[in-house]
Design an enzyme around this catalytic site. Structure first.
Site, PDB file in Angstrom:
ATOM      1  N   LYS A  52      -0.870   8.722  -2.137  1.00  0.00           N
ATOM      2  CA  LYS A  52       0.023   9.426  -3.058  1.00  0.00           C
ATOM      3  C   LYS A  52       1.309   9.820  -2.335  1.00  0.00           C
ATOM      4  O   LYS A  52       1.270  10.210  -1.161  1.00  0.00           O
ATOM      5  CB  LYS A  52      -0.698  10.663  -3.614  1.00  0.00           C
ATOM      6  CG  LYS A  52       0.051  11.406  -4.713  1.00  0.00           C
ATOM      7  CD  LYS A  52      -0.785  12.563  -5.256  1.00  0.00           C
ATOM      8  CE  LYS A  52      -0.090  13.321  -6.372  1.00  0.00           C
ATOM      9  NZ  LYS A  52      -0.906  14.442  -6.893  1.00  0.00           N
ATOM     10  N   SER A 127      -1.478  14.600 -11.841  1.00  0.00           N
ATOM     11  CA  SER A 127      -0.278  13.996 -11.295  1.00  0.00           C
ATOM     12  C   SER A 127      -0.543  12.752 -10.441  1.00  0.00           C
ATOM     13  O   SER A 127       0.376  11.967 -10.203  1.00  0.00           O
ATOM     14  CB  SER A 127       0.492  15.010 -10.453  1.00  0.00           C
ATOM     15  OG  SER A 127      -0.276  15.472  -9.374  1.00  0.00           O
ATOM     16  N   SER A 151      -5.391  17.218 -10.703  1.00  0.00           N
ATOM     17  CA  SER A 151      -4.602  15.991 -10.520  1.00  0.00           C
ATOM     18  C   SER A 151      -5.306  14.815  -9.867  1.00  0.00           C
ATOM     19  O   SER A 151      -4.749  13.721  -9.845  1.00  0.00           O
ATOM     20  CB  SER A 151      -3.339  16.303  -9.728  1.00  0.00           C
ATOM     21  OG  SER A 151      -2.364  16.797 -10.596  1.00  0.00           O
TER      22      SER A 151
END
Ligand code: GLN
Length: 446
Positions: A52, A127, A151
């Site tokens: 990420k 997210s 997330s």
């Protein structure tokens, strides 16, 4: 093979922000050579991994999907990224996300939204949407995400894969760009539970560089994958199956509970009575912490600097006005307000007290039960564009994941069915640092 798959699928999915192809090929060849020479094998030897884009990687752009950091090239790696490398995983690239991890659909990325591989008109969740979509699309074997209020788990549920949020403090946050420091936690997104156990094994453990890192013994997580859940006591919170939960999600969860019964576990309805306050509490605390953490982005120290400022204050103002997107600004304003003198006691302090009550809800249930099980999210994935104009509706998607984050305990999302061709996630929540039981139960169900 990973890059070939990316070439084929990426135009439709858009999971990546940066690819690391030249370095990855060099690393892979070095591993290949080591294999030929009969050298050592790391735990994740040769596995293609995605990271990420809020986890800093030395020499590899780390943008947090923000215009502010669009040119930020870190001079060090996060502990979790370093540990992946030490375990011989190969970093394929950096994955799209909601800007600074604020959001639940990937639509807050300032570059482009990632799409759900099951149906590209739908969001992948967020997210960590890029992290989930890349695994679901077979671009990488596994990825790292971060979970502040859901997330990792929510995008895993929307994309039909496994996502584990470890106990707060189990995985080092050193090098994770901070959103809400008392909640942020890095964890794996994988195709199955066994892979989650391996990746967790590689990244868990004490780190002196993170002041909230827990100094606990790390068990052998794969040893927990026995398939045996006989005698496990499961609590099912009535608040997670009531109003607002899609009936198809409820049905999938009830079917999963039948599977556990057939495997010799027992379940009973329980109550987490402060659930109703979780969203408000989270958005006060997370935004307060974010407003403080994001003060470091001033146009001087990191990332993009605005052109032609009149003076220093103007430099800050222009850089922040241009660099941050609308959701990030909304959170900074909310948080600054909640922390300001005169409102601190009414909002921030009150929210801290309610957080304690929410944590006690979990303690009470865990006095009698080994695990808590419910849905990961109230609905399957929604259409791109459907909720972006309505932040409050968007915030409600996290009703089942946020209380877990506030309590700091571990939870995994595993696929448990589909509705109209879109996956549904089952959330299995455990006691602090009892990832082994969470993984055991998830693996037995899978
Ligand atoms: N959707 C939640 C938010 O917008 C959770 C985000 C996260 O866990 N990083 O804050």
């Amino acid at each position: 093979a990973s890059y070939a798959r990316i070439k084929e699928t990426e135009p439709a999915i858009k999971a990546f922000l940066t690819l690391n192809e030249d370095n990855a090929r060099t690393e892979a060849h070095a591993l290949d050579k080591r294999l030929g020479d009969g050298g050592e094998h790391g735990l994740l030897f040769g596995l293609p991994a995605g990271i990420k884009d809020n986890i800093v990687t030395e020499g590899l752009l780390t943008t947090c999907a923000s215009q502010f950091l669009s040119n930020y090239n870190p001079i060090y790696s996060a502990t979790s990224a370093r540990k992946l490398k030490e375990a011989d995983a190969v970093t394929i690239g950096k994955l799209n996300m909601d800007e600074f991890a604020m959001g639940g659909s990937n639509e807050n990325s300032s570059f482009y939204p990632t799409r759900n591989p099951w149906n590209t008109e739908y969001v992948p969740g967020g997210s960590s949407g890029g992290s989930a979509a890349s695994v679901a699309a077979g671009q990488v074997y596994f990825s790292l995400g971060s979970d502040t209020g859901g997330s990792i788990r929510q995008p895993a549920a929307y994309c039909g894969i496994v996502g584990l949020k470890p106990t707060y403090g189990l995985v080092s946050r050193f090098g994770l760009v901070a959103f809400a420091s008392s909640l942020d936690q890095i964890g794996p997104l994988t195709k199955n539970v066994e892979d989650a156990a391996y990746v967790l094994q590689a990244i868990a453990g004490y780190d002196a560089s993170d002041s909230t890192s827990a100094n606990v013994e790390i068990p052998d997580y794969t040893a927990a994958l026995t398939g045996d859940v006989k005698g496990l006591r499961i609590g099912v919170p009535k608040e997670y199956l009531g109003a607002g939960i899609d009936p198809r999600v409820k049905e999938a969860v009830m079917n999963a509970l039948k599977v556990y019964e057939s495997l010799g576990a027992t379940w009973e309805e329980v109550s987490l009575p402060h659930t109703d306050y979780a969203i408000a509490t989270y958005y006060l605390l997370a935004s307060s912490e974010a407003s403080s953490n994001l003060a470091r982005f001033d146009g001087v120290r990191y990332g993009v600097r605005a052109d032609n400022p009149d003076n220093l204050i103007d430099l800050y103002r222009k850089s922040r006005s241009q660099g941050f997107g609308p959701e990030v600004k909304r959170r900074i304003m909310l948080g600054t307000y909640a922390l300001s003198s005169g409102y601190y006691d009414a909002y921030y302090l009150k929210a801290q007290k309610v957080r304690t009550l929410i944590k006690q809800d979990f303690d009470n249930v865990f006095n009698q039960y080994d695990l808590i099980i419910g849905p990961t999210a109230p609905t399957p994935a929604f259409r791109i564009g459907e909720q972006i104009g309505d932040p409050l509706t968007m915030y409600l998607n996290d009703i089942c994941t946020i209380p877990v984050s506030l309590a700091g305990v571990p939870a995994i999302s595993v696929p448990c069915g589909t509705a109209d061709g879109l996956p549904i996630g089952l959330q299995i929540i455990g006691k602090a640092f009892d990832e082994s039981t969470v993984l055991r139960a998830a693996h037995a169900f899978e």
